[in-house]
Design an enzyme around this catalytic site. Structure first.
Site, PDB file in Angstrom:
ATOM      1  N   GLU A 120     -10.700  19.771  20.144  1.00  0.00           N
ATOM      2  CA  GLU A 120     -10.394  18.572  19.351  1.00  0.00           C
ATOM      3  C   GLU A 120     -11.669  18.059  18.698  1.00  0.00           C
ATOM      4  O   GLU A 120     -12.779  18.470  19.083  1.00  0.00           O
ATOM      5  CB  GLU A 120      -9.746  17.496  20.227  1.00  0.00           C
ATOM      6  CG  GLU A 120      -8.321  17.882  20.629  1.00  0.00           C
ATOM      7  CD  GLU A 120      -7.609  16.797  21.424  1.00  0.00           C
ATOM      8  OE1 GLU A 120      -6.462  16.512  21.093  1.00  0.00           O
ATOM      9  OE2 GLU A 120      -8.195  16.261  22.370  1.00  0.00           O
ATOM     10  N   HIS A 243      -5.882   6.793  14.424  1.00  0.00           N
ATOM     11  CA  HIS A 243      -5.727   8.250  14.487  1.00  0.00           C
ATOM     12  C   HIS A 243      -5.492   8.739  13.068  1.00  0.00           C
ATOM     13  O   HIS A 243      -4.693   8.162  12.332  1.00  0.00           O
ATOM     14  CB  HIS A 243      -4.545   8.620  15.391  1.00  0.00           C
ATOM     15  CG  HIS A 243      -4.554  10.060  15.803  1.00  0.00           C
ATOM     16  ND1 HIS A 243      -4.320  11.081  14.923  1.00  0.00           N
ATOM     17  CD2 HIS A 243      -4.786  10.647  16.995  1.00  0.00           C
ATOM     18  CE1 HIS A 243      -4.405  12.248  15.567  1.00  0.00           C
ATOM     19  NE2 HIS A 243      -4.688  12.004  16.830  1.00  0.00           N
ATOM     20  N   ARG A 289     -12.892  11.193  14.888  1.00  0.00           N
ATOM     21  CA  ARG A 289     -11.731  10.550  14.269  1.00  0.00           C
ATOM     22  C   ARG A 289     -12.041   9.463  13.267  1.00  0.00           C
ATOM     23  O   ARG A 289     -11.336   9.305  12.283  1.00  0.00           O
ATOM     24  CB  ARG A 289     -10.933   9.860  15.365  1.00  0.00           C
ATOM     25  CG  ARG A 289     -10.000  10.787  15.957  1.00  0.00           C
ATOM     26  CD  ARG A 289      -9.148  10.110  16.936  1.00  0.00           C
ATOM     27  NE  ARG A 289      -8.653  11.206  17.729  1.00  0.00           N
ATOM     28  CZ  ARG A 289      -8.045  11.089  18.850  1.00  0.00           C
ATOM     29  NH1 ARG A 289      -7.829   9.901  19.346  1.00  0.00           N
ATOM     30  NH2 ARG A 289      -7.620  12.142  19.486  1.00  0.00           N
ATOM     31  N   HIS A 350      -4.274   3.524  16.887  1.00  0.00           N
ATOM     32  CA  HIS A 350      -3.981   4.475  17.963  1.00  0.00           C
ATOM     33  C   HIS A 350      -4.516   4.048  19.319  1.00  0.00           C
ATOM     34  O   HIS A 350      -3.876   4.260  20.341  1.00  0.00           O
ATOM     35  CB  HIS A 350      -4.604   5.817  17.562  1.00  0.00           C
ATOM     36  CG  HIS A 350      -4.374   6.929  18.523  1.00  0.00           C
ATOM     37  ND1 HIS A 350      -3.108   7.391  18.823  1.00  0.00           N
ATOM     38  CD2 HIS A 350      -5.235   7.697  19.251  1.00  0.00           C
ATOM     39  CE1 HIS A 350      -3.201   8.394  19.688  1.00  0.00           C
ATOM     40  NE2 HIS A 350      -4.480   8.586  19.982  1.00  0.00           N
ATOM     41  N   ARG A 385     -13.878   6.284  20.637  1.00  0.00           N
ATOM     42  CA  ARG A 385     -13.502   7.146  21.770  1.00  0.00           C
ATOM     43  C   ARG A 385     -13.438   8.616  21.348  1.00  0.00           C
ATOM     44  O   ARG A 385     -12.843   8.953  20.317  1.00  0.00           O
ATOM     45  CB  ARG A 385     -12.129   6.725  22.309  1.00  0.00           C
ATOM     46  CG  ARG A 385     -11.606   7.632  23.393  1.00  0.00           C
ATOM     47  CD  ARG A 385     -10.272   7.142  23.879  1.00  0.00           C
ATOM     48  NE  ARG A 385      -9.250   7.290  22.878  1.00  0.00           N
ATOM     49  CZ  ARG A 385      -8.346   8.257  22.868  1.00  0.00           C
ATOM     50  NH1 ARG A 385      -8.338   9.191  23.805  1.00  0.00           N
ATOM     51  NH2 ARG A 385      -7.423   8.304  21.928  1.00  0.00           N
TER      52      ARG A 385
HETATM   53  P1  FAD Z   1       0.207   3.069  29.136  1.00  0.00           P
HETATM   54  O1  FAD Z   1       0.491   4.490  29.378  1.00  0.00           O
HETATM   55  O2  FAD Z   1       0.372   2.553  27.763  1.00  0.00           O
HETATM   56  O3  FAD Z   1       1.141   2.251  30.121  1.00  0.00           O
HETATM   57  C1  FAD Z   1       1.194   0.846  30.065  1.00  0.00           C
HETATM   58  C2  FAD Z   1       2.170   0.372  31.111  1.00  0.00           C
HETATM   59  O4  FAD Z   1       2.054  -1.040  31.241  1.00  0.00           O
HETATM   60  C3  FAD Z   1       3.625   0.639  30.794  1.00  0.00           C
HETATM   61  O5  FAD Z   1       4.283   0.971  31.986  1.00  0.00           O
HETATM   62  C4  FAD Z   1       4.134  -0.731  30.304  1.00  0.00           C
HETATM   63  O6  FAD Z   1       5.509  -0.948  30.515  1.00  0.00           O
HETATM   64  C5  FAD Z   1       3.328  -1.631  31.194  1.00  0.00           C
HETATM   65  N1  FAD Z   1       3.144  -2.996  30.708  1.00  0.00           N
HETATM   66  C6  FAD Z   1       2.477  -3.418  29.612  1.00  0.00           C
HETATM   67  N2  FAD Z   1       2.512  -4.767  29.549  1.00  0.00           N
HETATM   68  C7  FAD Z   1       3.202  -5.187  30.624  1.00  0.00           C
HETATM   69  C8  FAD Z   1       3.601  -6.456  31.112  1.00  0.00           C
HETATM   70  N3  FAD Z   1       3.277  -7.603  30.482  1.00  0.00           N
HETATM   71  N4  FAD Z   1       4.343  -6.523  32.245  1.00  0.00           N
HETATM   72  C9  FAD Z   1       4.708  -5.396  32.889  1.00  0.00           C
HETATM   73  N5  FAD Z   1       4.366  -4.172  32.491  1.00  0.00           N
HETATM   74  C10 FAD Z   1       3.624  -4.073  31.364  1.00  0.00           C
HETATM   75  N6  FAD Z   1      -5.247  10.161  25.303  1.00  0.00           N
HETATM   76  C11 FAD Z   1      -5.768  11.302  25.791  1.00  0.00           C
HETATM   77  O7  FAD Z   1      -6.719  11.264  26.589  1.00  0.00           O
HETATM   78  N7  FAD Z   1      -5.246  12.498  25.421  1.00  0.00           N
HETATM   79  C12 FAD Z   1      -4.189  12.617  24.569  1.00  0.00           C
HETATM   80  O8  FAD Z   1      -3.734  13.700  24.280  1.00  0.00           O
HETATM   81  C13 FAD Z   1      -3.651  11.423  24.031  1.00  0.00           C
HETATM   82  N8  FAD Z   1      -2.621  11.468  23.149  1.00  0.00           N
HETATM   83  C14 FAD Z   1      -2.037  10.307  22.745  1.00  0.00           C
HETATM   84  C15 FAD Z   1      -0.909  10.349  21.928  1.00  0.00           C
HETATM   85  C16 FAD Z   1      -0.257   9.188  21.584  1.00  0.00           C
HETATM   86  C17 FAD Z   1       0.972   9.242  20.713  1.00  0.00           C
HETATM   87  C18 FAD Z   1      -0.759   7.943  22.031  1.00  0.00           C
HETATM   88  C19 FAD Z   1      -0.059   6.670  21.670  1.00  0.00           C
HETATM   89  C20 FAD Z   1      -1.892   7.883  22.814  1.00  0.00           C
HETATM   90  C21 FAD Z   1      -2.542   9.060  23.172  1.00  0.00           C
HETATM   91  N9  FAD Z   1      -3.685   9.035  23.980  1.00  0.00           N
HETATM   92  C22 FAD Z   1      -4.207  10.200  24.457  1.00  0.00           C
HETATM   93  C23 FAD Z   1      -4.170   7.779  24.534  1.00  0.00           C
HETATM   94  C24 FAD Z   1      -3.611   7.647  25.969  1.00  0.00           C
HETATM   95  O9  FAD Z   1      -2.324   8.197  26.003  1.00  0.00           O
HETATM   96  C25 FAD Z   1      -3.555   6.224  26.432  1.00  0.00           C
HETATM   97  O10 FAD Z   1      -4.785   5.586  26.221  1.00  0.00           O
HETATM   98  C26 FAD Z   1      -3.243   6.171  27.918  1.00  0.00           C
HETATM   99  O11 FAD Z   1      -2.081   6.902  28.170  1.00  0.00           O
HETATM  100  C27 FAD Z   1      -3.074   4.748  28.379  1.00  0.00           C
HETATM  101  O12 FAD Z   1      -2.573   4.772  29.687  1.00  0.00           O
HETATM  102  P2  FAD Z   1      -2.366   3.427  30.472  1.00  0.00           P
HETATM  103  O13 FAD Z   1      -1.836   3.800  31.807  1.00  0.00           O
HETATM  104  O14 FAD Z   1      -3.579   2.610  30.393  1.00  0.00           O
HETATM  105  O15 FAD Z   1      -1.252   2.648  29.613  1.00  0.00           O
HETATM  106  C1  SIN Z   2      -4.093  13.807  19.980  1.00  0.00           C
HETATM  107  O1  SIN Z   2      -3.429  14.662  20.548  1.00  0.00           O
HETATM  108  O2  SIN Z   2      -4.523  13.914  18.831  1.00  0.00           O
HETATM  109  C2  SIN Z   2      -4.409  12.554  20.706  1.00  0.00           C
HETATM  110  C3  SIN Z   2      -5.566  12.779  21.563  1.00  0.00           C
HETATM  111  C4  SIN Z   2      -6.165  11.479  21.962  1.00  0.00           C
HETATM  112  O3  SIN Z   2      -5.781  10.421  21.498  1.00  0.00           O
HETATM  113  O4  SIN Z   2      -7.103  11.529  22.779  1.00  0.00           O
END
Ligand code: FAD
Ligand code: SIN
Length: 549
Positions: A120, A243, A289, A350, A385
């Site tokens: 990437e 993104h 990015r 993103h 990031r």
């Molecule tokens: P999230 O997975 O967003 O989970 C948040 C949780 O909090 C959910 O359960 C939600 O319901 C809960 N929540 C929020 N507010 C409240 C509230 N007030 N009360 C109760 N519950 C609440 N990163 C990588 O490293 N590699 C990748 O390949 C990658 N691809 C991505 C692709 C996409 C489409 C996106 C959007 C992001 C991607 N990222 C990637 C970034 C990464 O996925 C996220 O930064 C990471 O998953 C965040 O995880 P998290 O557990 O912090 O939050």
């Molecule tokens: C992607 O697959 O391009 C997302 C990867 C990331 O957000 O880290």
């Protein structure tokens, strides 16, 4: 009728961060695990590219992953955090494999299988382990199965946390301590009291503050807003990652085209077929990015375009459909066959690089309150990031928080002061929802137009003025009417938007993801500093306090 729930640990959020932490602590603690939607709905579920980790010592090294992370972060990463996360990455991957996550493999020349590592932007080696193009789904589904088996984990879906419950001076050290949270049960409409010795915010990012985003609806910055209202510092909110490539199609709400498509050879061009990345950076499609997103934004504005094209059709169909089955299927449903021609793409908000200030143990400024995952600011990402470092940060810091909490579980219990139930005696049912829906749309549109990829001081000031008007309306609505999911989220979005704008205004330079035409260069006269805001700073007309991180 409002209820009270007691547990050792309250985890708010069930993405990669929340689920990992719950599983780590479940053998030793009683846990309430809360998600505001279905358990696994959140950014983690949609993660595509994978997780960055040094798994092939022959060709790669920790130093190289550290250097790539520091380079992307444009002078603002905390070196100690970067080394901590990257050195724990192989262990984090082993833990996921032990939970049952099945990553994509390939056959080596000798015939034995090994993990396929993809490439990437910003990475100088192939080091991203993945489950085809649905890495997040593989992680969430596996961890969901595990948490549902655990008798110590009590799951609350469709429950949205509204505010943290804190008290000052109840501890021997006289510091503010968190005792739980008020949480709205979206099905019954009641706000319940969740009391716990340890509370963890794992609520994800805030990209829904923008009109166009790759994120699901859950990313409304709730954890950041709750922590701020409770008195925590937040840092570096101006660094919003856009993104470069989301699918451009009216029906494709938030559909990402993974950076791995470019990593595996995808090329960007204008709709006329003319390539443009070589004009912007000699790493072309694999530049970090911020550079690729700005290049696309520039070309779209220059040529009056609503999208650019991404083309990987020079690779074989077999290669494309096996590496990118999810992306291939979704594009085909919308009329684009990526094995035969280009697909239209645009940048979208993103990732939230800033967040709640935390330590290497994931502790916040408030005793008993932790923050893990995208809502936290650990110092890993700096001003930008590096791709696939986020899921890694979620798992590594979930483990760090679990370790810290497990050590404290045996300490003397702090007496819990009387905690009142939620009081709805002075509010009524909302008279009309249009205030919420209108303000929601207005906020996301002006954030996109005025606080987007390219900023100016004038646009930021305009946005700040509008925020003041919205804040007043929402404050009044919030004090008069019963809360709903949308109102809770809007109140948080407005606050997070304000933090982004104030942070952006205070940075008098362009660095990483923050680009302003009024200060188009790096400030090389002073050492790089984080933008750290403390709640007392946002009094009317106050300019944010900026101190060295
Ligand atoms: P999230 O997975 O967003 O989970 C948040 C949780 O909090 C959910 O359960 C939600 O319901 C809960 N929540 C929020 N507010 C409240 C509230 N007030 N009360 C109760 N519950 C609440 N990163 C990588 O490293 N590699 C990748 O390949 C990658 N691809 C991505 C692709 C996409 C489409 C996106 C959007 C992001 C991607 N990222 C990637 C970034 C990464 O996925 C996220 O930064 C990471 O998953 C965040 O995880 P998290 O557990 O912090 O939050
Ligand atoms: C992607 O697959 O391009 C997302 C990867 C990331 O957000 O880290």
């Amino acid at each position: 009728m409002a209820n009270q729930y007691n547990s050792d640990v309250l985890i708010i959020g069930a993405g990669a961060a929340g689920l990992s932490l719950a599983l780590q602590l479940a053998p030793i603690a009683k846990i309430s695990l809360v998600a505001k939607d279905a358990l696994t709905e959140g950014s983690s579920l949609y993660a595509q590219g994978g997780i960055a980790a040094v798994l092939n010592d022959d060709q790669d090294s920790f130093e190289s992953h550290i250097d790539d992370t520091l380079n992307a972060g444009a002078g603002l990463c905390r070196r100690e955090t970067v080394a901590f996360v990257i050195k724990h990455a192989p262990e984090a991957i082993r833990w996921l494999v032990d939970q049952g996550v099945s990553f994509s493999c390939e056959l080596e020349s000798g015939g034995s299988p090994s993990y396929h590592l993809t490439q990437e932007g910003g990475h100088s080696h192939r080091r991203v382990i993945h489950a085809a193009d649905a890495t997040g789904r593989a992680i969430e589904q596996t961890l969901e199965t595990q948490v549902k088996r655990h008798k110590n984990i009590h799951i609350f879906e469709d429950h949205i946390a509204v505010d943290l419950i804190t008290r000052s001076g109840s501890d021997s050290d006289n510091e503010t301590r968190c005792f739980g949270a008020y949480i709205l049960d979206k099905r019954s409409g009641h706000v319940n009291l969740f009391q716990a010795r340890f509370v963890i915010l794992a609520t994800g990012g805030a990209s829904k503050v923008y009109l166009y985003t790759s994120n699901p609806d859950t990313s409304t910055g709730d954890g950041i807003a709750m922590a701020w209202r409770a008195g925590c510092r937040v840092a570096n909110m101006e660094f919003v990652q856009f993104h470069p490539t989301c699918l451009y199609h009216p029906k494709a709400k938030s559909f990402l085209i993974s950076e791995a498509v470019r990593g595996e050879g995808g090329k960007l061009s204008l709709p006329s077929g003319v390539p443009f990345m070589q004009k912007h950076d000699n790493r072309v499609e694999l530049a970090p990015r911020d550079i690729v997103a700005r290049a696309i934004d520039y070309e779209m504005k220059k040529h009056g375009l609503d999208h650019v094209n991404l083309d990987i059709s020079h690779k074989s169909s077999e290669f494309i459909t096996s590496h990118f089955p999810t992306i291939y299927r979704r594009c085909l449903e919308l009329g684009y066959d990526m094995t035969r021609g280009p697909i239209p793409v645009v940048p979208a908000a993103h990732y939230t690089c800033g967040g709640i200030v935390t330590s290497l143990q994931a502790r916040t400024d408030i005793q008993g309150l932790y923050a893990v995952g995208e809502c936290a600011f650990t110092g890993l990402h700096g001003a930008n990031r590096l791709a696939s470092n986020s899921l890694l940060e979620c798992i590594v810091f979930a483990h760090a928080a679990a370790k810290d909490i497990s050590e404290k579980l045996n300490e003397k219990v702090v007496p819990v002061p009387p905690l009142p139930l939620w009081d709805e005696s002075r509010v009524t049912d909302p008279d009309e929802q249009v205030v919420v829906s209108h303000n929601w749309d207005e906020l996301r549109r002006f954030m996109w137009d005025y606080v987007g990829i390219v900023r100016t001081t004038k646009r930021l000031m305009r946005a700040r003025h509008r925020i003041e008007l919205l804040k007043d309306e929402i404050r009044e609505y919030y004090s008069n009417f019963k809360i709903t999911n949308d109102l809770v989220e809007l109140r948080n979005l407005v606050l997070v938007a304000e933090l982004i704008i104030r942070s952006a205004l205070s940075r008098k330079e362009s660095r990483g993801l923050h680009y302003t035409r009024d200060y188009p260069n790096l400030d090389t006269q002073h050492p790089p500093i984080d933008t750290i805001l403390a709640p007392g700073d946002l009094t009317e007309n106050a300019t944010p306090r900026v101190i060295t991180g």
